[in-house]
Design a protein around this motif. Structure first.
Motif, PDB file in Angstrom:
ATOM      1  N   LYS A 327       0.823  -1.211   0.000  1.00  0.00           N
ATOM      2  CA  LYS A 327       0.000   0.000   0.000  1.00  0.00           C
ATOM      3  C   LYS A 327       0.861   1.266   0.000  1.00  0.00           C
ATOM      4  O   LYS A 327       1.636   1.484  -0.912  1.00  0.00           O
ATOM      5  N   ASP A 328       0.748   2.103   1.037  1.00  0.00           N
ATOM      6  CA  ASP A 328       1.450   3.388   1.016  1.00  0.00           C
ATOM      7  C   ASP A 328       2.974   3.244   0.997  1.00  0.00           C
ATOM      8  O   ASP A 328       3.682   4.211   0.710  1.00  0.00           O
ATOM      9  N   PHE A 329       3.464   2.066   1.297  1.00  0.00           N
ATOM     10  CA  PHE A 329       4.913   1.855   1.303  1.00  0.00           C
ATOM     11  C   PHE A 329       5.414   1.243  -0.008  1.00  0.00           C
ATOM     12  O   PHE A 329       6.594   0.890  -0.118  1.00  0.00           O
ATOM     13  N   ASP A 332       8.157   3.290  -1.745  1.00  0.00           N
ATOM     14  CA  ASP A 332       9.340   3.278  -0.887  1.00  0.00           C
ATOM     15  C   ASP A 332      10.103   1.965  -1.016  1.00  0.00           C
ATOM     16  O   ASP A 332      11.336   1.948  -1.141  1.00  0.00           O
ATOM     17  N   PHE A 333       9.363   0.856  -1.014  1.00  0.00           N
ATOM     18  CA  PHE A 333      10.000  -0.450  -1.126  1.00  0.00           C
ATOM     19  C   PHE A 333      10.632  -0.623  -2.504  1.00  0.00           C
ATOM     20  O   PHE A 333      11.755  -1.139  -2.623  1.00  0.00           O
ATOM     21  N   ALA A 334       9.935  -0.198  -3.555  1.00  0.00           N
ATOM     22  CA  ALA A 334      10.480  -0.316  -4.908  1.00  0.00           C
ATOM     23  C   ALA A 334      11.777   0.468  -5.040  1.00  0.00           C
ATOM     24  O   ALA A 334      12.745   0.016  -5.672  1.00  0.00           O
ATOM     25  N   GLU A 335      11.823   1.643  -4.424  1.00  0.00           N
ATOM     26  CA  GLU A 335      13.041   2.456  -4.471  1.00  0.00           C
ATOM     27  C   GLU A 335      14.167   1.794  -3.681  1.00  0.00           C
ATOM     28  O   GLU A 335      15.328   1.774  -4.111  1.00  0.00           O
ATOM     29  N   LEU A 336      13.818   1.230  -2.528  1.00  0.00           N
ATOM     30  CA  LEU A 336      14.826   0.566  -1.692  1.00  0.00           C
ATOM     31  C   LEU A 336      15.491  -0.582  -2.436  1.00  0.00           C
ATOM     32  O   LEU A 336      16.722  -0.667  -2.506  1.00  0.00           O
ATOM     33  N   SER A 343      14.801  -4.588  -9.906  1.00  0.00           N
ATOM     34  CA  SER A 343      13.635  -3.811 -10.335  1.00  0.00           C
ATOM     35  C   SER A 343      12.390  -4.643 -10.091  1.00  0.00           C
ATOM     36  O   SER A 343      12.329  -5.822 -10.442  1.00  0.00           O
ATOM     37  N   VAL A 344      11.397  -4.039  -9.444  1.00  0.00           N
ATOM     38  CA  VAL A 344      10.120  -4.690  -9.176  1.00  0.00           C
ATOM     39  C   VAL A 344       9.024  -3.795  -9.713  1.00  0.00           C
ATOM     40  O   VAL A 344       9.271  -2.657 -10.095  1.00  0.00           O
ATOM     41  N   ARG A 345       7.801  -4.291  -9.718  1.00  0.00           N
ATOM     42  CA  ARG A 345       6.696  -3.538 -10.314  1.00  0.00           C
ATOM     43  C   ARG A 345       5.783  -2.997  -9.226  1.00  0.00           C
ATOM     44  O   ARG A 345       5.095  -3.754  -8.529  1.00  0.00           O
ATOM     45  N   ALA A 346       5.810  -1.678  -9.068  1.00  0.00           N
ATOM     46  CA  ALA A 346       4.954  -1.018  -8.081  1.00  0.00           C
ATOM     47  C   ALA A 346       3.658  -0.568  -8.750  1.00  0.00           C
ATOM     48  O   ALA A 346       3.681   0.005  -9.845  1.00  0.00           O
ATOM     49  N   PHE A 347       2.528  -0.812  -8.082  1.00  0.00           N
ATOM     50  CA  PHE A 347       1.222  -0.390  -8.573  1.00  0.00           C
ATOM     51  C   PHE A 347       0.687   0.697  -7.642  1.00  0.00           C
ATOM     52  O   PHE A 347      -0.064   0.414  -6.702  1.00  0.00           O
ATOM     53  N   GLY A 348       1.091   1.912  -7.898  1.00  0.00           N
ATOM     54  CA  GLY A 348       0.621   3.047  -7.120  1.00  0.00           C
ATOM     55  C   GLY A 348       0.812   2.837  -5.630  1.00  0.00           C
ATOM     56  O   GLY A 348       1.914   2.534  -5.163  1.00  0.00           O
ATOM     57  N   THR A 349      -0.270   3.003  -4.893  1.00  0.00           N
ATOM     58  CA  THR A 349      -0.249   2.772  -3.445  1.00  0.00           C
ATOM     59  C   THR A 349      -1.002   1.496  -3.095  1.00  0.00           C
ATOM     60  O   THR A 349      -1.560   1.375  -2.005  1.00  0.00           O
ATOM     61  N   GLU A 350      -1.022   0.549  -4.019  1.00  0.00           N
ATOM     62  CA  GLU A 350      -1.709  -0.720  -3.773  1.00  0.00           C
ATOM     63  C   GLU A 350      -0.743  -1.819  -3.347  1.00  0.00           C
ATOM     64  O   GLU A 350      -0.992  -2.536  -2.389  1.00  0.00           O
ATOM     65  N   GLY A 351       0.332  -1.968  -4.085  1.00  0.00           N
ATOM     66  CA  GLY A 351       1.246  -3.046  -3.749  1.00  0.00           C
ATOM     67  C   GLY A 351       2.369  -3.198  -4.747  1.00  0.00           C
ATOM     68  O   GLY A 351       2.542  -2.386  -5.661  1.00  0.00           O
ATOM     69  N   HIS A 374       8.206  -2.550   7.338  1.00  0.00           N
ATOM     70  CA  HIS A 374       6.765  -2.406   7.123  1.00  0.00           C
ATOM     71  C   HIS A 374       6.201  -3.683   6.505  1.00  0.00           C
ATOM     72  O   HIS A 374       6.140  -3.828   5.291  1.00  0.00           O
ATOM     73  N   PHE A 375       5.769  -4.612   7.342  1.00  0.00           N
ATOM     74  CA  PHE A 375       5.236  -5.873   6.848  1.00  0.00           C
ATOM     75  C   PHE A 375       3.879  -5.649   6.199  1.00  0.00           C
ATOM     76  O   PHE A 375       3.025  -4.961   6.770  1.00  0.00           O
ATOM     77  N   PRO A 376       3.630  -6.240   5.024  1.00  0.00           N
ATOM     78  CA  PRO A 376       2.320  -6.047   4.391  1.00  0.00           C
ATOM     79  C   PRO A 376       1.276  -7.005   4.926  1.00  0.00           C
ATOM     80  O   PRO A 376       1.589  -8.141   5.337  1.00  0.00           O
TER      81      PRO A 376
END
Length: 379
Positions: A327-329, A332-336, A343-351, A374-376
């Protein structure tokens, strides 16, 4: 940029007076997975596109190299491939319509069965959300109205809600199993019950792009469903398990009532002769493909078990990827992980969707998850 340019999403239209269809301004842009950032002293890995990390089989590469007559148009009926698929799937070759990947085959389905009819209200296409991000684009370009039904908290299709969303304008329903990007698949009983609950006049598309990776014992088999229901169309592809994503070879399977229309909407020469010969060679060595797929499934199991051992909640993973409902992280996680060569695929603030890659990449991913605070939860 003028208001017209903003609405259309294109630059330069105002100066020329040319205006694209208004529908384009309402559609999301498809965002392909980005390549990894090069990090000095570290091998980078792309885990953002659900690609097969392995190249095609040696026999397939040989078949590709043998295709030199690219100055000629390919067989518009892809006769050789459909004949090979006919024996492989035990279905009539006439029931198979090829396309440029399963996405191309989907566009052919929508062009045939959903859109705008004369001056009537647009047809409706129902699909789960979040699901394959190309769905709203394809539906919108066809001229139809997309009806998005939220997935359940565990990432599964809410089939009851999808059936309840059917109206007199519903023409097509898309079932993505396993669901991209959340991961869970549908069972045979679930789909059987769903087909009984919706009108037989509605086309139900079972999108099985990741079918080869499914291991649940009660999973739906789209081919079985198509044999029993004349309103079912099955979508499959050579992009994932076969590792032919760059050659764009997919197909649909349906009964003649539907394929007669699909052949009219099919894009001519959508599958190149290179792609056709590669797909045939891959089918003829399917035991080797299956062995490679099992290796990916084993890695998927290792990643899922590793995440859960860390306390992370993840949905059931039946494709070649895992879903993290950060979600909101998410960004942040994709950047980390991006700073660590992944490289991973971030979908907005969903996951975050993370493709299963090379063992070293998967191990690094798990290590980074182990240090992330931040555990999902689930979706």
């Amino acid at each position: 940029m003028t208001s017209i340019e903003n609405q259309a999403g294109f630059a330069g239209t105002a100066a020329s007076g040319i205006q694209p269809r208004r529908a384009l301004g309402k559609l999301p842009r498809y965002a392909a997975g980005k390549p990894p950032v090069v990090v000095e002293g570290m091998q980078s890995f792309k885990l953002s596109s659900n690609e097969n990390a392995l190249p095609p089989l040696p026999s397939v590469l040989e078949a590709i190299r043998a295709q030199t007559a690219v100055n000629r148009y390919p067989d518009p009926m892809t006769t050789m491939l459909r004949a090979e698929l006919s024996g492989f799937l035990d279905v009539p070759a006439a029931d198979i319509v090829t396309g440029a990947g399963s996405l191309g085959a989907l566009n052919q389905i929508l062009a045939a069965f959903a859109g705008q009819n004369d001056f009537e209200a647009p047809d409706e296409v129902i699909y789960a959300w979040r699901s394959f991000e190309a769905y709203p684009i394809c539906v919108g370009l066809a001229g139809a109205t997309g009806i998005q039904v939220p997935v359940r908290p565990d990432g599964t299709h809410d089939l009851e809600a999808m059936a309840a969303a059917v109206t007199e304008r519903t023409r097509v329903i898309l079932l993505c199993t396993p669901n991209n990007p959340t991961g869970p698949g549908l069972s045979r009983n679930e789909v059987e019950g769903f087909l009984e609950a919706v009108p037989s006049s509605v086309v139900v598309v079972i999108d099985e792009a990741y079918q080869e990776f499914v291991r649940r014992s009660d999973a739906v088999d789209g081919i079985e469903m198509y044999r029993e229901h004349e309103n079912v169309i099955v979508l499959r592809t050579f992009s994932k398990a076969h590792g032919l994503a760059g050659l764009r070879v997919g197909y649909s399977v349906a009964q003649p009532l539907l394929t007669d229309s699909l052949r009219i909407s099919a894009v001519p020469f959508a599958v190149s002769q290179v792609g056709e010969h590669a797909a045939v060679a891959s089918l003829r060595h399917y035991d080797e493909v299956a062995e490679r797929v099992q290796g990916i499934v084993d890695e998927r199991t290792r990643v899922v078990e590793g995440l859960r051992a860390l306390g992370w909640q993840v949905p059931e993973a039946e494709g070649n990827f895992v879903w993290l409902a950060l979600k909101d992280f998410s960004q942040d996680f994709a950047e980390l992980v991006g700073h660590q060569g992944l490289s991973v695929r971030a979908f907005g603030t969903e996951g975050i969707r993370v493709s299963i890659g090379e063992p070293e990449a998967n191990t690094r991913f798990l290590e980074l998850c182990g240090g992330y605070p931040h555990f999902p939860g689930l979706c």
